[in-house]
Design a protein around this motif. Sequence first.
Motif, PDB file in Angstrom:
ATOM      1  N   THR A 123      40.331  34.616  38.269  1.00  0.00           N
ATOM      2  CA  THR A 123      40.837  35.713  37.437  1.00  0.00           C
ATOM      3  C   THR A 123      40.565  35.463  35.971  1.00  0.00           C
TER       4      THR A 123
ATOM      5  N   ALA B 296      42.863  40.910  32.709  1.00  0.00           N
ATOM      6  CA  ALA B 296      42.715  40.059  33.902  1.00  0.00           C
ATOM      7  C   ALA B 296      42.677  38.592  33.495  1.00  0.00           C
TER       8      ALA B 296
ATOM      9  N   GLY C  66      45.163  35.430  34.547  1.00  0.00           N
ATOM     10  CA  GLY C  66      44.675  34.166  35.090  1.00  0.00           C
ATOM     11  C   GLY C  66      45.083  32.982  34.234  1.00  0.00           C
TER      12      GLY C  66
END
Length: 222
Positions: free
Chosen positions: A25, A82, A86
């Motif tokens: 991610t 994103a 992550g």
Amino acid sequence: MTDMLTAPRPALSAAPASRSAARWTVVGGVVAGPLFLAAGLVQGFVRDGFDFTRNAISQLALGDAGWIQTASFALTGALLIAGAAGLRRALLGGPGGTWGPALIGVFGLSFWMAAVFPADAGAGFPAGAPEATVMSAHGTVHMAAGMLGYLALCAVFFVLARPLASRGLRGWAVASRVVPVAVLAGFMASAASVLAFTAGAGLGLLWLSVVTARLAFVPADR
């Protein structure tokens, strides 16, 4: 009794799987800046009337081919968000694990705002546009979103200096406190030189990329 002894095994593999997912991610945060800058550079060289010394990359969202830059804003925002998710998982429980990703998320949202509210025409771009820029409502929102986004980015670098130092990357930590000064200097010089603004913004995007990669792939106990 045998079932009781073997049942916990899936839980033991959950942590490595979670770390692996976080690394995949976080790639979004690593590639977002370079992709955005590459798209802007290519467009800037091929679009009629665009001049890097007079026009900001944001203005590429104007004109017949403006949808390309609008899509670049939207994609970059998604990749940054994103990447923030992550990085949050990668830093979970450690220094900067909360505010760092949150501020990157704010930075990502500013790109979505830029996609919805385009910059104003001016300085001869798009071709045929007047030299003077007349500030519109959407142009004002665009500018405000960019300002807030890059202020969040500068704050990110100070926050992420802590986890960098905790990994033994002290040179990186020092640089992470110096880079935002250069980014802000570029912004302050924007009234005199659009190129200085572009350079400052580009430096911020690239530094976020390398810092995100460093934090995601260097062990915390290094």
